[in-house]
Motif scaffolding. Sequence first.
Motif, PDB file in Angstrom:
ATOM      1  N   UNK A   8     -41.837  12.344 -12.264  1.00 44.87           N
ATOM      2  CA  UNK A   8     -42.045  13.366 -13.273  1.00 44.87           C
ATOM      3  C   UNK A   8     -43.483  13.701 -13.603  1.00 44.87           C
ATOM      4  N   UNK A   9     -44.417  13.008 -12.989  1.00 44.89           N
ATOM      5  CA  UNK A   9     -45.810  13.326 -13.249  1.00 44.89           C
ATOM      6  C   UNK A   9     -46.199  14.670 -12.632  1.00 44.89           C
ATOM      7  N   UNK A  10     -47.410  15.110 -12.964  1.00 41.45           N
ATOM      8  CA  UNK A  10     -47.876  16.375 -12.404  1.00 41.45           C
ATOM      9  C   UNK A  10     -49.060  16.923 -13.169  1.00 41.45           C
ATOM     10  N   UNK A  11     -49.327  18.190 -12.911  1.00 43.44           N
ATOM     11  CA  UNK A  11     -50.443  18.894 -13.538  1.00 43.44           C
ATOM     12  C   UNK A  11     -49.899  19.862 -14.582  1.00 43.44           C
ATOM     13  N   UNK A  12     -50.466  19.826 -15.775  1.00 44.73           N
ATOM     14  CA  UNK A  12     -50.013  20.695 -16.860  1.00 44.73           C
ATOM     15  C   UNK A  12     -51.220  21.121 -17.678  1.00 44.73           C
ATOM     16  N   UNK A  13     -51.139  22.277 -18.277  1.00 41.26           N
ATOM     17  CA  UNK A  13     -52.224  22.747 -19.143  1.00 41.26           C
ATOM     18  C   UNK A  13     -52.135  22.076 -20.513  1.00 41.26           C
ATOM     19  N   UNK A  14     -53.257  21.998 -21.164  1.00 43.16           N
ATOM     20  CA  UNK A  14     -53.283  21.443 -22.512  1.00 43.16           C
ATOM     21  C   UNK A  14     -52.299  22.193 -23.408  1.00 43.16           C
ATOM     22  N   UNK A  15     -51.581  21.413 -24.212  1.00 41.91           N
ATOM     23  CA  UNK A  15     -50.556  21.992 -25.070  1.00 41.91           C
ATOM     24  C   UNK A  15     -49.181  22.009 -24.441  1.00 41.91           C
ATOM     25  N   UNK A  16     -49.127  21.724 -23.163  1.00 43.69           N
ATOM     26  CA  UNK A  16     -47.863  21.738 -22.445  1.00 43.69           C
ATOM     27  C   UNK A  16     -47.098  20.430 -22.569  1.00 43.69           C
ATOM     28  N   UNK A  17     -46.017  20.342 -21.816  1.00 40.66           N
ATOM     29  CA  UNK A  17     -45.120  19.199 -21.876  1.00 40.66           C
ATOM     30  C   UNK A  17     -44.777  18.684 -20.487  1.00 40.66           C
ATOM     31  N   UNK A  18     -44.494  17.400 -20.432  1.00 40.88           N
ATOM     32  CA  UNK A  18     -43.978  16.768 -19.224  1.00 40.88           C
ATOM     33  C   UNK A  18     -42.979  15.699 -19.641  1.00 40.88           C
ATOM     34  N   UNK A  19     -42.049  15.405 -18.756  1.00 46.00           N
ATOM     35  CA  UNK A  19     -41.097  14.328 -18.997  1.00 46.00           C
ATOM     36  C   UNK A  19     -41.168  13.354 -17.832  1.00 46.00           C
ATOM     37  N   UNK A  81     -40.875  11.551 -22.998  1.00 44.94           N
ATOM     38  CA  UNK A  81     -41.078  12.969 -23.229  1.00 44.94           C
ATOM     39  C   UNK A  81     -42.440  13.150 -23.868  1.00 44.94           C
ATOM     40  N   UNK A  82     -43.301  13.947 -23.215  1.00 41.68           N
ATOM     41  CA  UNK A  82     -44.672  14.119 -23.681  1.00 41.68           C
ATOM     42  C   UNK A  82     -44.897  15.584 -24.042  1.00 41.68           C
ATOM     43  N   UNK A  83     -45.194  15.828 -25.290  1.00 40.01           N
ATOM     44  CA  UNK A  83     -45.446  17.183 -25.783  1.00 40.01           C
ATOM     45  C   UNK A  83     -46.872  17.304 -26.310  1.00 40.01           C
ATOM     46  N   UNK A  84     -47.302  18.537 -26.493  1.00 38.25           N
ATOM     47  CA  UNK A  84     -48.652  18.814 -27.012  1.00 38.25           C
ATOM     48  C   UNK A  84     -49.700  18.006 -26.257  1.00 38.25           C
ATOM     49  N   UNK A 112     -42.752  -6.827 -14.932  1.00 38.03           N
ATOM     50  CA  UNK A 112     -42.453  -6.010 -13.767  1.00 38.03           C
ATOM     51  C   UNK A 112     -43.037  -4.620 -13.994  1.00 38.03           C
ATOM     52  N   UNK A 113     -43.631  -4.076 -12.940  1.00 43.95           N
ATOM     53  CA  UNK A 113     -44.358  -2.813 -13.062  1.00 43.95           C
ATOM     54  C   UNK A 113     -43.981  -1.863 -11.928  1.00 43.95           C
ATOM     55  N   UNK A 114     -43.957  -0.580 -12.271  1.00 45.29           N
ATOM     56  CA  UNK A 114     -43.801   0.431 -11.245  1.00 45.29           C
ATOM     57  C   UNK A 114     -45.131   0.752 -10.592  1.00 45.29           C
ATOM     58  N   UNK A 115     -45.088   1.663  -9.647  1.00 47.35           N
ATOM     59  CA  UNK A 115     -46.286   2.036  -8.897  1.00 47.35           C
ATOM     60  C   UNK A 115     -47.156   3.038  -9.652  1.00 47.35           C
ATOM     61  N   UNK A 116     -46.597   3.703 -10.615  1.00 50.48           N
ATOM     62  CA  UNK A 116     -47.358   4.662 -11.417  1.00 50.48           C
ATOM     63  C   UNK A 116     -47.154   6.094 -10.948  1.00 50.48           C
ATOM     64  N   UNK A 117     -47.327   7.014 -11.880  1.00 51.44           N
ATOM     65  CA  UNK A 117     -47.255   8.435 -11.583  1.00 51.44           C
ATOM     66  C   UNK A 117     -48.402   9.144 -12.288  1.00 51.44           C
ATOM     67  N   UNK A 118     -49.037  10.046 -11.590  1.00 53.24           N
ATOM     68  CA  UNK A 118     -50.232  10.708 -12.109  1.00 53.24           C
ATOM     69  C   UNK A 118     -49.857  11.848 -13.050  1.00 53.24           C
ATOM     70  N   UNK A 119     -50.499  11.857 -14.194  1.00 49.51           N
ATOM     71  CA  UNK A 119     -50.395  12.974 -15.139  1.00 49.51           C
ATOM     72  C   UNK A 119     -51.792  13.534 -15.337  1.00 49.51           C
ATOM     73  N   UNK A 120     -51.943  14.824 -15.081  1.00 47.82           N
ATOM     74  CA  UNK A 120     -53.225  15.486 -15.253  1.00 47.82           C
ATOM     75  C   UNK A 120     -53.059  16.660 -16.211  1.00 47.82           C
ATOM     76  N   UNK A 121     -53.860  16.656 -17.268  1.00 49.57           N
ATOM     77  CA  UNK A 121     -53.800  17.719 -18.266  1.00 49.57           C
ATOM     78  C   UNK A 121     -55.105  18.495 -18.195  1.00 49.57           C
ATOM     79  N   UNK A 122     -55.014  19.763 -17.857  1.00 53.53           N
ATOM     80  CA  UNK A 122     -56.213  20.588 -17.739  1.00 53.53           C
ATOM     81  C   UNK A 122     -56.506  21.282 -19.063  1.00 53.53           C
ATOM     82  N   UNK A 123     -57.798  21.492 -19.303  1.00 51.80           N
ATOM     83  CA  UNK A 123     -58.208  22.127 -20.567  1.00 51.80           C
ATOM     84  C   UNK A 123     -58.243  23.641 -20.446  1.00 51.80           C
TER      85      UNK A 123
END
Length: 123
Positions: A8-19, A81-84, A112-123
Amino acid sequence: QVQLVESGGGLVQAGGSLRLSCAADGRTFSNYAMGWFRQAPGKEREFVAAISWSGDPMYADSVKGRFTISRDNAENTVDLEMNSLKPEDTAVYYCAAAAAGIFSGYEYDYVHWGQGTQVTVSS
């Protein structure tokens, strides 16, 4: 051996949402607390949110009111769930499973840990 796989990670603009979602396999999921942590470039990994086996949530101050953690014990998943979203939320996000009987925000309590997922929020 417990396996945790984030998505579910990815690139989103500031103010956006990701799950983000984490799928767990390998043990009785419902008996254990689950958490999300993140690590930004050049910084140490930090606590984001956790949820107990009974569904009680815990949040870092920096995400309170913006992020919501939830779990589905029937599906063995835990979501974030990540908002704002803000540029300072940019990080690799990790799903983690706590040791038996532990519900905390301390990294050392998670075994126990997962491998991680990148979340990038652009301004």
